[in-house]
Design an enzyme around this catalytic site. Structure first.
Site, PDB file in Angstrom:
ATOM      1  N   ASP A 352       0.802  -0.916  -0.076  1.00  0.00           N
ATOM      2  CA  ASP A 352      -0.309  -0.387  -0.281  1.00  0.00           C
ATOM      3  C   ASP A 352       0.864   1.747  -0.039  1.00  0.00           C
ATOM      4  O   ASP A 352       1.446   1.605   0.680  1.00  0.00           O
ATOM      5  CB  ASP A 352      -0.652  -0.054   1.076  1.00  0.00           C
ATOM      6  CG  ASP A 352      -1.919   1.268   1.501  1.00  0.00           C
ATOM      7  OD1 ASP A 352      -2.506   1.244   0.584  1.00  0.00           O
ATOM      8  OD2 ASP A 352      -1.463   2.200   2.583  1.00  0.00           O
ATOM      9  N   GLU A 405       1.481  -0.544  -5.114  1.00  0.00           N
ATOM     10  CA  GLU A 405       0.002   0.710  -5.159  1.00  0.00           C
ATOM     11  C   GLU A 405       1.245   1.340  -5.359  1.00  0.00           C
ATOM     12  O   GLU A 405       1.312   2.252  -4.425  1.00  0.00           O
ATOM     13  CB  GLU A 405      -0.598   0.666  -4.182  1.00  0.00           C
ATOM     14  CG  GLU A 405      -1.352   2.018  -4.392  1.00  0.00           C
ATOM     15  CD  GLU A 405      -2.195   2.377  -3.822  1.00  0.00           C
ATOM     16  OE1 GLU A 405      -3.484   3.562  -3.676  1.00  0.00           O
ATOM     17  OE2 GLU A 405      -2.216   3.034  -2.132  1.00  0.00           O
TER      18      GLU A 405
END
Length: 673
Positions: A352, A405
């Site tokens: 993330d 990401e």
């Protein structure tokens, strides 16, 4: 990634007691009469080599050493505790077993300057609730902390750790033996992103979410039927504030306790594997919250985070940034990544907020950040950490995947570290996502002026190993659902949605879709509610679901859609210039030339008959997919007769043919064998 900036906690529903899967005795025996073991024994599971690796940032399995471990010592069952707190002057274990008495069970500080406190406490075992009491060297501050390596935690709003284990009789050996072919960069990968507690709830009690075991059969059956190859679980680590969606983690080695015990989550993963479905997990090494019982100021000092807020505080998420330059912190984080791959058999990690890690000035104004040693904005310590992370993961689990990401143009995110890349297996294609959604939100009558928004991605499509994401971030905070973004009346909205899916599945790269999008969820995602499964009783929603299911099977069954996932060898524009009609035509190629597909997309509601397109080889072609099929709630405009080519060069192709193109529809043609 969007997260709540709040850090307060709220009460969540209790779940039923976890079903026990351990087969050996789980109870701790009564104390032996005249037992010589009282208080805390000065015992260690750590070797000198462990300490060397830990201090040098190279210990990647700290979970085997630190934390709490039930064991036998001198014939007595008890629990060994070990915790890193170098700036503590006193540290003890407190819990129900000693009435939370901070003076009765002190741990011993090792002599080797490691900062680790340890000891063996007899007669306590699995299920014991505990914390660490720390008296800091800084202002004699007294702190109570959960165990950073705890394998389970109390259900929020309680905050203590629980002595537990990760023992499980796994039944997924066949999956693990064959995992490489499911996870390889040439495999068909279609990921279903799931927030477990809001995917489906108990209809009789809509405020109660299902635990890991309760949800297993429904989720596994649905994902298999839909044809997805993998699920991606949004963070399932202990995060006591539900509005953070799991992204504000306090227990990095603990699964979310409100949904069950570790073995319950293992059961869910095992069931997915048994049905041939891979499991990716959302992992958050970018920041952590400031909860009093968590990692923040763990021993009264900035142990895991930077002391200077210009490097250690995240302004967007009101949380704290790991100190990637500290060896022990790198050992902690890489050990955590390895832990989930090792003990929980997950098949990959979606990392993330990588962009926030790479840049020192991320979301900061001038003067709010500190340049690196060369005066630049790149976070050199984070870059080195990410490279080390990927090398460690692929060395230990060469058949796993890591997915970044990352929303910027940072070079080489999914390129090997030995040529200067970060070493990820794949990277989210955020540019494709933004351009595509902007394009599809436009009224079709204006799309002729914006053709570049759906063709530009092919300019850079092969610079990284891209995954195409339509994730949870696109259906929250007033953005509306995917269906809600589509213009027009009901029929046009659903036709646009099916066309969007067709474009996505025929575009190079792997795929990711957030739950609910596949059947046209009407309202944007709400983490406190189940998806609106009742919509599947309506023909338009059932049609959208059938379309997505067919695309998943098309992806699996047509090598041209995955043989060259990330290579220009697998894609060729046939025509991207028909702006007046908003039509694009391209081919997808496999290793075998006979697998070649021709894709035609009509971005307007005007059907086209007698439309000539170039074809790469002569012969009879057939329509193998049509998003306008009546099975999908489409109008049924199709090419039911033979599609014969003729020796008329067109679109720089040696052959051409005349076809019918459905309104707001996409078709896929393949040469008959």
């Amino acid at each position: 990634m969007a997260k709540s900036a709040k850090t307060k906690k709220e009460v969540v529903a209790e779940v039923p007691a976890p079903k026990k899967t351990r087969k050996k005795a789980e109870t701790v025996p009564e104390p032996i009469v005249n037992d010589p073991l009282q208080g805390v024994e000065n015992y260690s599971r750590l070797t000198d080599f462990d300490i060397y690796l830990f201090k040098s940032g190279k210990h990647y399995k700290l979970y085997e050493k630190l934390g709490s471990h039930v064991m036998e010592y001198k014939g007595v069952i008890g629990t060994y505790f070990a915790v890193w707190a170098p700036n503590a002057q006193y540290l003890s274990v407190i819990g129900d077993f000693n009435g939370w008495n901070k003076g009765s069970h002190p741990l011993s500080l090792r002599w080797d300057n490691s900062g680790i406190w340890e000891g063996f406490v007899p007669h306590i075992g699995r299920g014991e609730v505990y914390k660490y009491f720390i008296k800091s060297n800084i202002n004699d501050a007294e702190i109570e902390k959960a165990d950073p390596f705890a394998l389970w935690c109390e259900v929020a709003p309680k905050t203590a750790s629980v002595v537990w284990d990760t023992w499980h009789e796994w039944q997924d050996a066949e999956w693990l033996r064959n995992r490489r072919k499911h996870n390889s960069l040439t495999s068909p990968i279609s990921v279903y992103e799931v927030h477990l507690s809001s995917w489906m709830r108990d209809p009789a009690e809509p405020t109660r979410f299902l635990n890991y075991r309760e949800i297993a059969d429904s989720l596994v059956g649905y994902v298999k039927d839909m044809g997805f190859t993998h699920v991606e679980l949004m963070p399932i680590m202990e995060a006591p504030y539900p509005p953070s969606w799991g992204y504000q983690i306090t227990g990095y080695f603990s699964c979310a306790s409100r949904m069950g015990a570790p073995q319950d989550l293992m059961y869910l993963i095992e069931r997915l594997h048994q049905e041939g479905i891979g499991v990716y997990m959302d992992w958050v090494p970018s920041h952590f919250p400031g909860d009093a019982h968590g990692l923040f100021a763990f021993d009264g000092t900035h142990l895991y985070e930077h002391a200077d807020p210009r490097k250690g505080y995240h302004p967007d998420w009101k949380s704290f940034i790991f100190n990637y330059g500290r060896n022990e912190v790198r050992s902690f984080l890489i050990s955590n990544a390895i832990f989930w791959l090792d003990r929980y058999h997950v098949d990959g990690l979606r990392v993330d907020a990588v962009a926030s890690m790479l840049y020192l000035d991320y979301s900061r104004k001038h003067g709010e950040w500190i340049p690196n040693e060369f005066g630049g904005r790149e976070n050199l310590e984070a870059i080195a950490f990410l490279r080390e992370l990927n090398v460690a993961i692929f060395s230990e689990f060469p058949d796993a995947q890591t997915i970044a990401e990352e929303s910027t143009a940072f070079p080489g995110v999914s390129r090997p570290t030995y040529i200067g890349g970060l070493g990820f297996g794949m990277k989210w294609m955020m540019g494709w996502m933004n351009d595509t959604l902007k394009y599809f939100q436009k009224d079709p009558m204006y799309r002729r002026w914006h053709q570049d928004q759906i063709t530009f991605s092919l300019v850079y499509a092969f610079s990284e190993n891209f995954m195409l994401p339509l994730s949870h971030d696109e259906v929250v905070y007033g953005k509306g659902s995917l269906l809600d973004k589509m213009p027009g009346d009901e029929w046009k909205r659903f036709a646009n949605l099916r066309l969007l899916f067709t474009y996505m599945y025929t575009h190079p790269g792997t795929k990711l879709l957030f739950m609910g999008g596949e059947f046209g969820q009407l309202k944007e995602w709400n983490f406190e509610q189940s998806l609106d499964w009742h919509l599947l009783q309506l023909a338009p929603h059932k049609g959208a679901q059938n379309c997505l299911k067919s695309l998943n099977h098309l992806l699996k069954n047509q090598p041209a859609l995955h043989d060259y996932n990330f290579s220009a060898e697998g894609f060729e524009w046939i025509d991207a210039q028909d702006r007046d009609n908003s039509i694009v035509v391209f081919s997808r190629k496999g290793i075998n030339p006979s697998d070649t597909l021709v894709v035609v997309l009509n971005m307007t509601p005007t059907p086209q008959s007698g439309y000539r397109i170039g074809i790469p080889s002569e012969g009879e072609w057939e329509e193998i997919f049509n998003s306008d099929s009546s099975d999908f709630y489409g109008s049924g405009v199709s090419n039911t007769q033979k599609v014969e080519t003729e020796s008329l060069k067109w679109h720089n192709q040696p052959q051409s043919t005349v076809i019918t193109i459905p309104p707001l529809g996409g078709i896929v043609l393949k040469k008959k064998s």
